[in-house]
Scaffold this motif. Structure first.
Motif, PDB file in Angstrom:
ATOM      1  N   LEU A   1    -106.409  -0.038  20.757  1.00  0.00           N
ATOM      2  CA  LEU A   1    -106.701   0.745  21.957  1.00  0.00           C
ATOM      3  C   LEU A   1    -107.828   1.742  21.712  1.00  0.00           C
ATOM      4  O   LEU A   1    -108.781   1.836  22.502  1.00  0.00           O
ATOM      5  N   PHE A   2    -107.749   2.489  20.618  1.00  0.00           N
ATOM      6  CA  PHE A   2    -108.786   3.487  20.342  1.00  0.00           C
ATOM      7  C   PHE A   2    -110.073   2.834  19.846  1.00  0.00           C
ATOM      8  O   PHE A   2    -111.166   3.353  20.089  1.00  0.00           O
ATOM      9  N   GLN A   3    -109.971   1.704  19.150  1.00  0.00           N
ATOM     10  CA  GLN A   3    -111.175   0.960  18.805  1.00  0.00           C
ATOM     11  C   GLN A   3    -111.876   0.473  20.065  1.00  0.00           C
ATOM     12  O   GLN A   3    -113.114   0.452  20.134  1.00  0.00           O
ATOM     13  N   CYS A   4    -111.098   0.091  21.052  1.00  0.00           N
ATOM     14  CA  CYS A   4    -111.664  -0.340  22.324  1.00  0.00           C
ATOM     15  C   CYS A   4    -112.395   0.811  23.008  1.00  0.00           C
ATOM     16  O   CYS A   4    -113.462   0.628  23.600  1.00  0.00           O
ATOM     17  N   CYS A   5    -111.831   2.023  22.924  1.00  0.00           N
ATOM     18  CA  CYS A   5    -112.486   3.200  23.494  1.00  0.00           C
ATOM     19  C   CYS A   5    -113.828   3.462  22.813  1.00  0.00           C
ATOM     20  O   CYS A   5    -114.823   3.797  23.474  1.00  0.00           O
ATOM     21  N   ILE A   6    -113.875   3.315  21.496  1.00  0.00           N
ATOM     22  CA  ILE A   6    -115.118   3.508  20.752  1.00  0.00           C
ATOM     23  C   ILE A   6    -116.157   2.476  21.173  1.00  0.00           C
ATOM     24  O   ILE A   6    -117.334   2.801  21.396  1.00  0.00           O
TER      25      ILE A   6
ATOM     26  N   LEU B   1    -116.440  16.673  26.865  1.00  0.00           N
ATOM     27  CA  LEU B   1    -115.147  16.460  26.203  1.00  0.00           C
ATOM     28  C   LEU B   1    -114.009  16.280  27.188  1.00  0.00           C
ATOM     29  O   LEU B   1    -113.073  15.523  26.922  1.00  0.00           O
ATOM     30  N   ARG B   2    -114.064  16.962  28.331  1.00  0.00           N
ATOM     31  CA  ARG B   2    -112.922  16.921  29.259  1.00  0.00           C
ATOM     32  C   ARG B   2    -112.634  15.503  29.749  1.00  0.00           C
ATOM     33  O   ARG B   2    -111.474  15.130  29.953  1.00  0.00           O
ATOM     34  N   TYR B   3    -113.672  14.711  29.922  1.00  0.00           N
ATOM     35  CA  TYR B   3    -113.460  13.331  30.370  1.00  0.00           C
ATOM     36  C   TYR B   3    -112.826  12.484  29.260  1.00  0.00           C
ATOM     37  O   TYR B   3    -111.979  11.631  29.521  1.00  0.00           O
ATOM     38  N   LYS B   4    -113.236  12.734  28.033  1.00  0.00           N
ATOM     39  CA  LYS B   4    -112.661  11.989  26.914  1.00  0.00           C
ATOM     40  C   LYS B   4    -111.207  12.388  26.674  1.00  0.00           C
ATOM     41  O   LYS B   4    -110.398  11.561  26.259  1.00  0.00           O
ATOM     42  N   VAL B   5    -110.888  13.670  26.935  1.00  0.00           N
ATOM     43  CA  VAL B   5    -109.501  14.113  26.795  1.00  0.00           C
ATOM     44  C   VAL B   5    -108.613  13.399  27.814  1.00  0.00           C
ATOM     45  O   VAL B   5    -107.497  12.949  27.487  1.00  0.00           O
ATOM     46  N   VAL B   6    -109.096  13.277  29.045  1.00  0.00           N
ATOM     47  CA  VAL B   6    -108.332  12.576  30.082  1.00  0.00           C
ATOM     48  C   VAL B   6    -108.149  11.107  29.704  1.00  0.00           C
ATOM     49  O   VAL B   6    -107.045  10.557  29.796  1.00  0.00           O
ATOM     50  N   CYS B   7    -109.232  10.480  29.263  1.00  0.00           N
ATOM     51  CA  CYS B   7    -109.159   9.057  28.864  1.00  0.00           C
ATOM     52  C   CYS B   7    -108.196   8.870  27.697  1.00  0.00           C
ATOM     53  O   CYS B   7    -107.342   7.967  27.721  1.00  0.00           O
ATOM     54  N   SER B   8    -108.300   9.741  26.692  1.00  0.00           N
ATOM     55  CA  SER B   8    -107.412   9.635  25.526  1.00  0.00           C
ATOM     56  C   SER B   8    -105.962   9.906  25.917  1.00  0.00           C
ATOM     57  O   SER B   8    -105.040   9.300  25.360  1.00  0.00           O
ATOM     58  N   GLY B   9    -105.754  10.820  26.857  1.00  0.00           N
ATOM     59  CA  GLY B   9    -104.391  11.096  27.324  1.00  0.00           C
ATOM     60  C   GLY B   9    -103.760   9.877  27.974  1.00  0.00           C
ATOM     61  O   GLY B   9    -102.585   9.552  27.718  1.00  0.00           O
ATOM     62  N   LEU B  10    -104.544   9.166  28.794  1.00  0.00           N
ATOM     63  CA  LEU B  10    -104.033   7.950  29.421  1.00  0.00           C
ATOM     64  C   LEU B  10    -103.748   6.873  28.378  1.00  0.00           C
ATOM     65  O   LEU B  10    -102.724   6.169  28.454  1.00  0.00           O
ATOM     66  N   VAL B  11    -104.648   6.750  27.402  1.00  0.00           N
ATOM     67  CA  VAL B  11    -104.439   5.767  26.337  1.00  0.00           C
ATOM     68  C   VAL B  11    -103.185   6.100  25.537  1.00  0.00           C
ATOM     69  O   VAL B  11    -102.400   5.207  25.180  1.00  0.00           O
TER      70      VAL B  11
ATOM     71  N   ILE C   1     -97.672   5.169  23.718  1.00  0.00           N
ATOM     72  CA  ILE C   1     -96.276   5.592  23.550  1.00  0.00           C
ATOM     73  C   ILE C   1     -95.337   4.651  24.302  1.00  0.00           C
ATOM     74  O   ILE C   1     -94.240   4.328  23.832  1.00  0.00           O
ATOM     75  N   GLY C   2     -95.790   4.184  25.469  1.00  0.00           N
ATOM     76  CA  GLY C   2     -94.987   3.222  26.216  1.00  0.00           C
ATOM     77  C   GLY C   2     -94.777   1.939  25.439  1.00  0.00           C
ATOM     78  O   GLY C   2     -93.661   1.409  25.365  1.00  0.00           O
ATOM     79  N   PHE C   3     -95.847   1.421  24.825  1.00  0.00           N
ATOM     80  CA  PHE C   3     -95.736   0.222  23.996  1.00  0.00           C
ATOM     81  C   PHE C   3     -94.784   0.455  22.816  1.00  0.00           C
ATOM     82  O   PHE C   3     -93.973  -0.418  22.470  1.00  0.00           O
ATOM     83  N   CYS C   4     -94.898   1.623  22.190  1.00  0.00           N
ATOM     84  CA  CYS C   4     -94.047   1.924  21.030  1.00  0.00           C
ATOM     85  C   CYS C   4     -92.574   1.959  21.422  1.00  0.00           C
ATOM     86  O   CYS C   4     -91.717   1.426  20.699  1.00  0.00           O
ATOM     87  N   PHE C   5     -92.267   2.577  22.555  1.00  0.00           N
ATOM     88  CA  PHE C   5     -90.876   2.653  22.987  1.00  0.00           C
ATOM     89  C   PHE C   5     -90.344   1.285  23.419  1.00  0.00           C
ATOM     90  O   PHE C   5     -89.168   0.969  23.187  1.00  0.00           O
ATOM     91  N   ILE C   6     -91.198   0.482  24.052  1.00  0.00           N
ATOM     92  CA  ILE C   6     -90.764  -0.858  24.436  1.00  0.00           C
ATOM     93  C   ILE C   6     -90.416  -1.669  23.193  1.00  0.00           C
ATOM     94  O   ILE C   6     -89.379  -2.345  23.134  1.00  0.00           O
ATOM     95  N   SER C   7     -91.287  -1.599  22.180  1.00  0.00           N
ATOM     96  CA  SER C   7     -91.013  -2.319  20.930  1.00  0.00           C
ATOM     97  C   SER C   7     -89.761  -1.808  20.242  1.00  0.00           C
ATOM     98  O   SER C   7     -89.043  -2.558  19.582  1.00  0.00           O
ATOM     99  N   MET C   8     -89.474  -0.513  20.439  1.00  0.00           N
ATOM    100  CA  MET C   8     -88.347   0.121  19.759  1.00  0.00           C
ATOM    101  C   MET C   8     -87.008  -0.225  20.417  1.00  0.00           C
ATOM    102  O   MET C   8     -86.013  -0.456  19.736  1.00  0.00           O
ATOM    103  N   PHE C   9     -86.992  -0.293  21.750  1.00  0.00           N
ATOM    104  CA  PHE C   9     -85.721  -0.424  22.457  1.00  0.00           C
ATOM    105  C   PHE C   9     -85.464  -1.817  23.027  1.00  0.00           C
ATOM    106  O   PHE C   9     -84.312  -2.153  23.303  1.00  0.00           O
ATOM    107  N   VAL C  10     -86.521  -2.591  23.240  1.00  0.00           N
ATOM    108  CA  VAL C  10     -86.316  -3.940  23.784  1.00  0.00           C
ATOM    109  C   VAL C  10     -85.952  -4.880  22.643  1.00  0.00           C
ATOM    110  O   VAL C  10     -86.731  -5.073  21.707  1.00  0.00           O
ATOM    111  N   ASN C  11     -84.785  -5.450  22.710  1.00  0.00           N
ATOM    112  CA  ASN C  11     -84.298  -6.320  21.644  1.00  0.00           C
ATOM    113  C   ASN C  11     -84.730  -7.773  21.812  1.00  0.00           C
ATOM    114  O   ASN C  11     -84.593  -8.564  20.882  1.00  0.00           O
TER     115      ASN C  11
END
Length: 273
Positions: free
Chosen positions: A102-107, A127-137, A142-152
């Motif tokens: 994801l962050f490589q894609c941003c670069i 910087l403010r635009y990059k902060v917003v973009c990074s926040g969305l990423v 975090i959503g992907f991490c939780f899905i991998s963690m809780f979805v069996n």
């Protein structure tokens, strides 16, 4: 007879798996953690460029540092195999499986804008635009991490991972080819000197995107081949294939820190970027 013959073999495989897994995570922890911490310090202190210009590299370094934490949980889990530790390993591994691309894609996208759409790049450079973009990423990550963690359900996790990789790889490929096309089309009204400087900038952007693209293939292609078909491999094959996947993941994790350190002038022996 079968149990007496197969049990020692199974035990040997498990011991080998534990030993090599420990070695892989130890190497990643020993080498990747200080490298990314060094990159983080350079960015925050301004020694390798401003925070605004290297904000996505900063986020990638933080993501890699968080992934290194999974090694600590792996070491503990080997001696204390309890479900919460396995869940934590899965969660922090998401920073490598999803955070890194994801962050490589941003670069890559930032380099693409700088070359192909310089006016848009200058408009959204603060910087403010990059902060917003990074926040969305980060929210997606975090959503992907939780899905991998809780979805069996294994198939759901694998399909989500494969879809993520295919989309990001396609987007990076688009950025790479667009920069290559722009490299062959010099801007109107440029003098010889300006044209040469512009082409050098475009070539650097193309090389960086291409290196990231290749490192992404090296990192994720083995996992893409293994994950959907892990049920068809026997134990020995699965152990060996996992070793190979871990090795490529560890090696490719050093690509972006080395690229940044070179741009910061810390690796002068590497030429051409």
């Amino acid at each position: 007879m079968n149990s007496s013959n197969h049990s020692p073999v199974l035990s040997a495989y498990l011991e080998l798996n534990i030993a090599v897994t420990t070695a892989c995570y130890a190497v990643n922890l020993i080498l990747s953690l200080p490298t990314n911490v060094y990159v983080l310090c350079l960015i925050l202190t301004g020694a390798g460029g401003t925070v605004a210009s290297e904000f996505f590299a900063l986020n990638l370094a933080v993501s890699e540092i968080l992934y290194c934490l999974s090694a600590v949980f792996v070491f503990v889990y080997i001696h204390l195999p309890i479900p919460p530790l396995l869940a934590l390993i899965t969660f922090f591994s998401g920073f490598m499986f999803h955070g890194r691309p994801l962050f490589q894609c941003c670069i890559c996208f930032e380099r693409y804008l700088a070359v192909v759409h310089p006016v848009v790049f200058l408009k959204y450079r603060p910087l403010r635009y990059k902060v917003v973009c990074s926040g969305l990423v980060c929210l997606v990550l975090i959503g992907f991490c939780f899905i991998s963690m809780f979805v069996n359900e294994h198939k759901i996790v694998v399909c989500l991972y494969l879809a993520d990789i295919v989309v990001l790889f396609t987007f990076m490929l688009f950025c790479c080819l667009s920069v290559l096309k722009a490299l062959k089309q010099p801007g109107p009204g440029e003098g010889e000197r300006e044209r040469e400087e512009t082409n050098n900038m475009k070539m650097r952007a193309f090389k960086i995107i291409l290196i990231i693209l290749v490192s992404m293939m090296v990192n994720y292609l083995p996992w893409v081949v293994v994950l959907p078909f892990n049920e068809i491999y026997d134990l020995l094959q699965l152990v060996y294939i996992t070793y190979v996947c871990l090795f490529f993941s560890i090696v490719s994790g050093f690509v972006q820190p080395l690229l940044y350190l070179h741009r910061a002038g810390k690796l002068p022996f590497i030429k051409g970027l």
